[in-house]
Design a protein around this motif. Structure first.
Motif, mmCIF file in Angstrom:
data_model
loop_
_atom_site.group_PDB
_atom_site.id
_atom_site.type_symbol
_atom_site.label_atom_id
_atom_site.label_comp_id
_atom_site.label_asym_id
_atom_site.label_seq_id
_atom_site.Cartn_x
_atom_site.Cartn_y
_atom_site.Cartn_z
ATOM 1 N N GLU A 172 0.805 -1.222 0.000
ATOM 2 C CA GLU A 172 0.000 0.000 0.000
ATOM 3 C C GLU A 172 0.838 1.272 0.000
ATOM 4 O OE1 GLU A 172 -3.213 -0.169 -0.493
ATOM 5 O OE2 GLU A 172 -3.044 -2.363 -0.482
ATOM 6 N N HIS A 173 1.904 1.304 0.787
ATOM 7 C CA HIS A 173 2.646 2.557 0.990
ATOM 8 C C HIS A 173 3.904 2.666 0.141
ATOM 9 C CE1 HIS A 173 -0.283 2.949 4.038
ATOM 10 N NE2 HIS A 173 0.294 2.124 4.897
ATOM 11 N N ARG A 174 4.222 1.586 -0.559
ATOM 12 C CA ARG A 174 5.324 1.644 -1.490
ATOM 13 C C ARG A 174 4.804 1.487 -2.926
ATOM 14 N NH1 ARG A 174 6.919 4.015 1.897
ATOM 15 N NH2 ARG A 174 8.740 3.734 3.257
ATOM 16 N N LEU A 175 4.364 0.308 -3.314
ATOM 17 C CA LEU A 175 3.977 0.079 -4.712
ATOM 18 C C LEU A 175 2.697 0.807 -5.090
ATOM 19 C CD1 LEU A 175 4.847 -3.685 -5.185
ATOM 20 C CD2 LEU A 175 6.227 -1.681 -5.712
ATOM 21 N N ARG A 176 1.639 0.657 -4.291
ATOM 22 C CA ARG A 176 0.366 1.268 -4.710
ATOM 23 C C ARG A 176 0.433 2.792 -4.676
ATOM 24 N NH1 ARG A 176 -4.043 -1.654 -5.457
ATOM 25 N NH2 ARG A 176 -3.679 -3.129 -3.755
ATOM 26 N N PHE A 177 1.143 3.352 -3.725
ATOM 27 C CA PHE A 177 1.274 4.808 -3.689
ATOM 28 C C PHE A 177 1.915 5.321 -4.973
ATOM 29 C CE2 PHE A 177 3.792 8.618 -2.875
ATOM 30 C CZ PHE A 177 2.825 9.474 -2.365
ATOM 31 N N GLN A 178 2.995 4.677 -5.409
ATOM 32 C CA GLN A 178 3.656 5.094 -6.641
ATOM 33 C C GLN A 178 2.768 4.843 -7.860
ATOM 34 O OE1 GLN A 178 6.524 6.642 -7.139
ATOM 35 N NE2 GLN A 178 7.476 6.574 -5.118
ATOM 36 N N GLN A 179 2.041 3.740 -7.842
ATOM 37 C CA GLN A 179 1.119 3.452 -8.941
ATOM 38 C C GLN A 179 0.071 4.555 -9.085
ATOM 39 O OE1 GLN A 179 -1.645 0.309 -8.134
ATOM 40 N NE2 GLN A 179 -2.148 -0.058 -10.298
ATOM 41 N N GLU A 180 -0.531 4.936 -7.976
ATOM 42 C CA GLU A 180 -1.574 5.967 -8.023
ATOM 43 C C GLU A 180 -1.005 7.310 -8.451
ATOM 44 O OE1 GLU A 180 -3.369 5.799 -4.186
ATOM 45 O OE2 GLU A 180 -4.534 3.984 -4.659
ATOM 46 N N LEU A 181 0.209 7.608 -8.038
ATOM 47 C CA LEU A 181 0.851 8.853 -8.452
ATOM 48 C C LEU A 181 1.097 8.843 -9.959
ATOM 49 C CD1 LEU A 181 2.002 11.481 -7.272
ATOM 50 C CD2 LEU A 181 4.194 10.303 -6.996
ATOM 51 N N ALA A 182 1.598 7.729 -10.479
ATOM 52 C CA ALA A 182 1.838 7.628 -11.922
ATOM 53 C C ALA A 182 0.532 7.671 -12.702
ATOM 54 C CB ALA A 182 2.586 6.333 -12.227
#
Length: 291
Positions: free
Chosen positions: A151-161
């Protein structure tokens, strides 16, 4: 800035100290750096930025101080001071003179990194958010390492991209599938929150004049230690003896060779967000390997 520097130096040394010489030593894509020679004979390293992100240097100082407490960890530059302002524009650090790595540098470095990783905590994350490059790094505490990393590493970056229009729908959907099956790919048995450097590429470690391994420019948090090791392999890798020595003192679970690409997906997504579509093919290659 010079007058402000004099004030910080006076506070740090307990008496007025003059700046005898100022030397620019370049900078990266975020900050500029200076080397100050002082009247007391010391040399001080200065990182500065005219408009840093909120609390950028304060968070770096926090991480350096914490890493410096690691028993048998790598050498870390001591924090000399920050200006007393709402959002400090520079950070003063101990200057460590670089040297040449000796024959046992990589073994010493790996054992020092293991020493850093033995510092633990009751949760994954940190007491506040900080930065990976200039991107906010969310450190919301979690007791479940899978939840934290997903949630705080991969998904955060995914949502930002996604918000920036950098993720084609096909890649975005396959990344969702990867995140949904992450529990099947991660071997977390016996792992505890480990203090990480957080951005351990080749530009963030060196040997001092005595050959001692040094680390700097952290993006620290308590996480899964394989993330640091994986980062050392993202843009090239260290000699195999580094990884062998680490495994001798702090063995990894089987399967790291596959998992390292998942850990590095975080940094590839961050590079996509920072530098644009040139990193999309690397993101796609990792996602397609596991989905």
């Amino acid at each position: 800035m010079k007058n402000e520097l004099h004030g910080v130096l006076k506070t740090a040394y307990g008496q007025p100290v003059e700046i005898r010489n100022t030397q620019s030593i370049g900078g990266g894509c975020i900050n500029e750096t200076l080397l100050l020679t002082l009247s007391n004979g010391d040399r001080v390293f200065v990182k500065h930025n005219g408009q840093p992100p909120p609390d950028f240097f304060a968070r770096e100082a926090d991480a350096l101080r914490l890493m410096g407490r690691a028993k048998n960890g790598p050498r870390v530059p001591q924090v000399i001071g920050l200006p007393e302002e709402i959002n400090p524009r520079y950070l003063l650090l101990e200057y460590i003179e670089p040297g040449t790595p000796n024959s046992d540098f990589h073994e010493r470095f790996s054992r020092g990194l293991a020493g850093l990783h033995h510092m633990s905590h009751q949760f994954y994350g940190f007491d506040r958010d900080n930065y990976i490059g200039s991107t906010v790094q969310v450190n919301k505490p979690e007791t479940d390492p899978l939840v934290f990393f997903r949630e705080h590493r991969l998904r955060f970056q995914q949502e930002l991209a996604r918000k920036r229009g950098l993720l084609p729908t096909s890649v975005d959907q396959r990344l969702d599938l990867l995140l949904n099956k992450l529990h099947l790919l991660m071997d977390l048995e016996g792992e505890k929150p480990a203090l990480l450097h957080g951005d351990l590429w080749s530009g963030n470690y060196f040997a001092d004049r005595y050959g001692t391994p040094c680390i700097f420019d952290p993006a620290s948090y308590f996480g899964l230690r394989e993330a640091d090791l994986a980062m050392t392999e993202l843009f090239g890798r260290l000699p195999q003896r580094f990884y062998d020595a680490y495994h001798e003192v702090f063995p990894l679970n089987p399967g790291y060779e596959n998992r390292k690409q998942i850990f590095n997906l975080y940094h590839l997504l961050n590079h996509l967000n920072l530098f644009g579509s040139s990193y999309l093919s690397s993101v796609k290659a990792v996602v397609n390997r596991f989905v």
